[in-house]
Design a protein around this motif. Structure first.
Motif, PDB file in Angstrom:
ATOM      1  N   LYS A   1     -46.314 -21.909  21.056  1.00 19.48           N
ATOM      2  CA  LYS A   1     -45.187 -21.623  21.936  1.00 19.48           C
ATOM      3  C   LYS A   1     -44.116 -20.871  21.150  1.00 19.48           C
ATOM      4  CE  LYS A   1     -45.636 -25.386  25.297  1.00 19.48           C
ATOM      5  NZ  LYS A   1     -44.939 -26.517  25.947  1.00 19.48           N
ATOM      6  N   VAL A   2     -43.348 -20.068  21.865  1.00 18.52           N
ATOM      7  CA  VAL A   2     -42.322 -19.245  21.225  1.00 18.52           C
ATOM      8  C   VAL A   2     -41.303 -20.098  20.486  1.00 18.52           C
ATOM      9  CG1 VAL A   2     -40.454 -17.595  21.650  1.00 18.52           C
ATOM     10  CG2 VAL A   2     -42.636 -17.333  22.843  1.00 18.52           C
ATOM     11  N   ASP A   3     -40.977 -21.273  21.041  1.00 21.52           N
ATOM     12  CA  ASP A   3     -39.930 -22.089  20.432  1.00 21.52           C
ATOM     13  C   ASP A   3     -40.362 -22.767  19.126  1.00 21.52           C
ATOM     14  OD1 ASP A   3     -41.542 -24.155  21.302  1.00 21.52           O
ATOM     15  OD2 ASP A   3     -40.163 -24.865  22.845  1.00 21.52           O
TER      16      ASP A   3
ATOM     17  N   HIS B   1     -51.938 -19.797  28.157  1.00 22.04           N
ATOM     18  CA  HIS B   1     -52.097 -18.818  27.088  1.00 22.04           C
ATOM     19  C   HIS B   1     -53.458 -18.134  27.214  1.00 22.04           C
ATOM     20  CE1 HIS B   1     -54.761 -21.807  25.346  1.00 22.04           C
ATOM     21  NE2 HIS B   1     -53.781 -22.694  25.454  1.00 22.04           N
ATOM     22  N   ILE B   2     -53.704 -17.099  26.425  1.00 24.11           N
ATOM     23  CA  ILE B   2     -54.990 -16.418  26.481  1.00 24.11           C
ATOM     24  C   ILE B   2     -56.102 -17.375  26.072  1.00 24.11           C
ATOM     25  CG2 ILE B   2     -53.971 -14.149  26.040  1.00 24.11           C
ATOM     26  CD1 ILE B   2     -55.063 -14.364  23.153  1.00 24.11           C
ATOM     27  N   ASP B   3     -57.313 -17.079  26.497  1.00 24.43           N
ATOM     28  CA  ASP B   3     -58.458 -17.901  26.135  1.00 24.43           C
ATOM     29  C   ASP B   3     -58.701 -17.802  24.632  1.00 24.43           C
ATOM     30  OD1 ASP B   3     -61.022 -19.310  27.413  1.00 24.43           O
ATOM     31  OD2 ASP B   3     -61.685 -18.058  25.753  1.00 24.43           O
ATOM     32  N   LEU B   4     -59.255 -18.862  24.053  1.00 27.94           N
ATOM     33  CA  LEU B   4     -59.502 -18.876  22.618  1.00 27.94           C
ATOM     34  C   LEU B   4     -60.471 -17.783  22.185  1.00 27.94           C
ATOM     35  CD1 LEU B   4     -59.762 -22.722  21.957  1.00 27.94           C
ATOM     36  CD2 LEU B   4     -57.900 -21.189  21.305  1.00 27.94           C
TER      37      LEU B   4
ATOM     38  N   PRO C   1     -49.255 -15.306  26.177  1.00 32.27           N
ATOM     39  CA  PRO C   1     -49.483 -15.806  27.538  1.00 32.27           C
ATOM     40  C   PRO C   1     -50.745 -15.218  28.161  1.00 32.27           C
ATOM     41  CG  PRO C   1     -47.729 -14.164  27.518  1.00 32.27           C
ATOM     42  CD  PRO C   1     -48.055 -14.457  26.081  1.00 32.27           C
ATOM     43  N   ALA C   2     -51.324 -15.963  29.093  1.00 29.73           N
ATOM     44  CA  ALA C   2     -52.515 -15.497  29.806  1.00 29.73           C
ATOM     45  C   ALA C   2     -52.215 -14.157  30.464  1.00 29.73           C
ATOM     46  CB  ALA C   2     -52.938 -16.525  30.848  1.00 29.73           C
ATOM     47  N   ARG C   3     -53.200 -13.258  30.422  1.00 30.75           N
ATOM     48  CA  ARG C   3     -52.992 -11.903  30.927  1.00 30.75           C
ATOM     49  C   ARG C   3     -53.488 -11.708  32.352  1.00 30.75           C
ATOM     50  NH1 ARG C   3     -55.504  -9.469  25.323  1.00 30.75           N
ATOM     51  NH2 ARG C   3     -53.965 -10.434  23.943  1.00 30.75           N
TER      52      ARG C   3
ATOM     53  N   LEU D   1     -44.605  -9.463  19.903  1.00 30.61           N
ATOM     54  CA  LEU D   1     -45.359 -10.293  20.848  1.00 30.61           C
ATOM     55  C   LEU D   1     -44.430 -11.013  21.814  1.00 30.61           C
ATOM     56  CD1 LEU D   1     -48.210 -11.882  18.677  1.00 30.61           C
ATOM     57  CD2 LEU D   1     -48.445 -10.192  20.510  1.00 30.61           C
ATOM     58  N   VAL D   2     -43.306 -11.506  21.321  1.00 30.46           N
ATOM     59  CA  VAL D   2     -42.322 -12.165  22.194  1.00 30.46           C
ATOM     60  C   VAL D   2     -41.817 -11.170  23.238  1.00 30.46           C
ATOM     61  CG1 VAL D   2     -40.041 -13.223  22.295  1.00 30.46           C
ATOM     62  CG2 VAL D   2     -41.640 -13.879  20.484  1.00 30.46           C
TER      63      VAL D   2
END
Length: 426
Positions: A258-260, A320-323, A309-311, A297-298
Motif C-alpha cells: 500500500k502507498v502508506d 492490486h495487480i495479480d501476482l 492497483p488492479a488495471r 507509480l503513485v
C-alpha cells in the motif's frame, strides 16, 4: 377449404394481419395472435376420443412445406396409437429436468471457490497465491466441468499445458491443490473418488531442484534494453521490475504494498510483519532511484491506496495487480527479445542482487539483511542490530551500478554469459 400459400402468409406478416387460425387442411393450421411476432404452426387431432392440439413450431423456423411434412409424420404416429402432444410435453419435461440437474451439479469452479473460502482464506498468510492458481490454471482448464465428470485425462491435460508454457513449479503447485480440493469434496460426499490421486510430481513439473540462476551484468543490460523497445510492455511493469531488482524484495511484498507503507521524503519503506516471510517487520532503506520510481507509480495509480492497483475488472476483485501480471508480461514481451539469455524468473532477481552485492564487497551479514534473511547461528540470536545505515549504503551502491549498466557505462558489462557463481535467495 383452399390450401395456404407462402406468398399470402408473407403478406399477412408484412401487413401485420393477426388471426387466431387459418387452416391448411387435415388439422394443420396457422395461428397469429396479437402477442406473437411470427405465426405459429399447430396441428389439431383426436386421440382416445378427445380433441388434442400440438404446436409444431414458428413459421420463421418451419416453412409451409416443412410444416406439412411434420404434420403428416405426426398424424401417422397418432394412427399408430401415440399421443404426439403428450410426447412433446414429456420431451420438454425431460429437457427441463436435465437443465435443472446440470444447474445442481457442483462444477470444479464452484468447488475451488468453496475450498478457497473454507480452507485458505483467513488461514493462509498469502491466500492470493492459491487464488492465482485457481483463476489462472484450474478454472480455465476444468472449471466448467462437473466434479463428478472430471477424469484423470482432464488432470493430465491441465498439467501438461502448464508445463508446456514453461512453468513446471506451478504445475506441481496445481497438482497439490487439486488433490486437496477433491479430497475436500470426498469428505463432504460430493464425489466418491479423487481423479488426481494417481498423479505425482513426475507427472507434473518433476522434482524441484534448488535454483542458482542469477543475471550477469550483460544479461541485466539486455533486460533494460528489451524493456525500452518491447511492444506491449508498459511503464508500470518496467518500474516494478526495476524496484524488484534494486530493493531485492519478494514479488508479493511489492505487488501487495500500500502507498502508506512508504515514506518517500525520508526514503524508507515500512514493510509490516504480516506481509513478510519472516513475520518480522523491517524498515527498508530506499535508494534515490527507488524513490523516483515509487513516486511515478503513485502518480500512475491516480490516488489509489495501492502501489500497483488492479488495471482491469476481475471476476474476484483484488485491489492490486495479480501476482503473475508482471511475470506473464515478461514471458510474452521481454524474454523473446533476450534470445541469448538462459531462462530466468522474477524470483531470480533476489539472487541477482545478492550475488552482485557480494561482488561489490558488501559483507555477507549486510547482504543477507538486504534480502530480509534472518542471520543464522549464535550471531543471529544475540545480534539484534538491523544494520539500517549499512543496508542503505549497500542498496544505494547496487542501485548506482544498475544505473550504470542501463546507461552502458559499467565497464564490467560483458556479453551475456553466466559464470558458476551463486548465492541463495529465499
Amino acid at each position: 377449404m383452399s390450401k395456404l400459400t407462402d406468398l399470402e402468409i408473407r403478406n399477412w406478416i408484412k401487413a401485420g394481419e393477426h388471426f387466431e387460425q387459418r387452416g391448411d387442411g387435415e388439422g394443420l393450421y396457422l395461428c397469429f395472435p396479437l402477442r406473437f411476432a411470427v405465426p405459429v404452426w399447430k396441428l389439431r387431432y383426436r386421440f382416445a376420443g378427445c380433441a388434442r392440439i400440438v404446436t409444431l413450431g414458428s413459421y420463421g423456423h418451419l416453412s409451409l412445406a416443412d410444416a406439412r411434412k411434420t404434420a403428416k409424420e405426426m398424424r401417422a404416429r397418432v394412427t399408430l396409437g401415440y399421443d404426439v402432444a403428450e410426447e412433446k410435453q414429456e420431451r420438454k419435461r425431460v429437457a427441463v429436468a436435465k437443465i435443472e440437474a446440470r444447474k445442481a451439479e457442483v462444477t470444479m469452479a464452484v468447488l475451488a471457490d468453496d475450498y478457497f473460502s473454507a480452507q485458505i482464506l483467513g488461514r493462509w498468510k498469502y491466500p492470493n497465491i492459491v487464488r492465482s492458481r485457481i483463476e489462472n490454471d484450474i478454472k480455465p482448464a476444468i472449471g466448467k466441468l462437473a466434479i463428478g465428470e472430471i477424469r484423470p485425462t482432464h488432470i493430465d491435460a491441465m498439467l501438461k499445458a502448464i508445463v508446456k508454457r514453461g512453468a513446471p513449479t506451478m504445475a506441481n503447485d496445481v497438482l497439490r491443490w487439486v488433490k486437496r480440493m477433491f479430497d475436500y469434496a470426498i469428505k463432504r460426499e460430493m464425489i466418491n473418488a479423487n481423479p488426481a490421486t494417481a498423479f505425482d510430481v513426475s507427472d507434473a513439473g518433476g522434482k524441484e531442484e534448488s535454483r542458482d540462476r542469477w543475471l550477469t551484468s550483460g544479461e541485466l543490460s539486455a533486460l533494460f534494453a528489451a524493456m525500452k523497445t518491447a511492444k506491449g510492455w508498459n511503464i508500470q511493469n518496467g518500474l516494478t521490475v526495476k524496484l524488484l531488482l534494486i530493493l531485492a524484495v519478494r514479488k508479493g511484498e511489492l505487488i501487495q504494498a500500500k502507498v502508506d507503507e512508504f515514506d518517500l521524503e525520508a526514503g524508507v519503506w515500512y514493510l509490516p510483519a504480516d506481509r513478510t516471510k519472516t513475520d518480522v517487520a523491517i524498515d527498508i532503506p530506499l535508494p534515490r532511484q527507488a524513490v523516483v520510481y515509487l513516486r511515478e507509480l503513485v502518480r500512475l495509480g491516480c490516488g489509489s491506496a495501492w502501489l500497483l492497483p488492479a488495471r482491469k475488472m476481475q471476476e474476484r476483485m483484488v485491489p492490486h495487480i495479480d501476482l503473475n501480471t508482471v511475470t506473464a508480461a515478461m514471458a510474452k514481451h521481454i524474454k523473446p527479445l533476450m534470445t541469448e539469455a538462459d531462462n530466468f524468473t522474477i524470483h531470480d532477481f533476489r539472487r541477482t542482487a545478492r550475488t552482485h552485492l557480494a561482488a561489490m564487497g558488501v559483507a555477507p551479514y549486510i547482504a543477507e539483511r538486504c534480502l530480509n534473511h534472518a542471520i543464522k547461528g549464535v550471531e543471529g540470536i544475540y545480534n539484534r542490530h538491523d544494520f539500517f545505515d549499512e543496508r542503505k549504503d549497500a542498496l544505494q551502491k547496487w542501485a548506482d551500478l544498475l544505473d550504470e549498466i542501463e546507461r552502458g557505462e559499467d565497464k564490467k558489462v560483458v556479453p551475456i554469459r553466466r559464470p558458476k557463481v551463486s548465492a541463495k535467495a529465499g
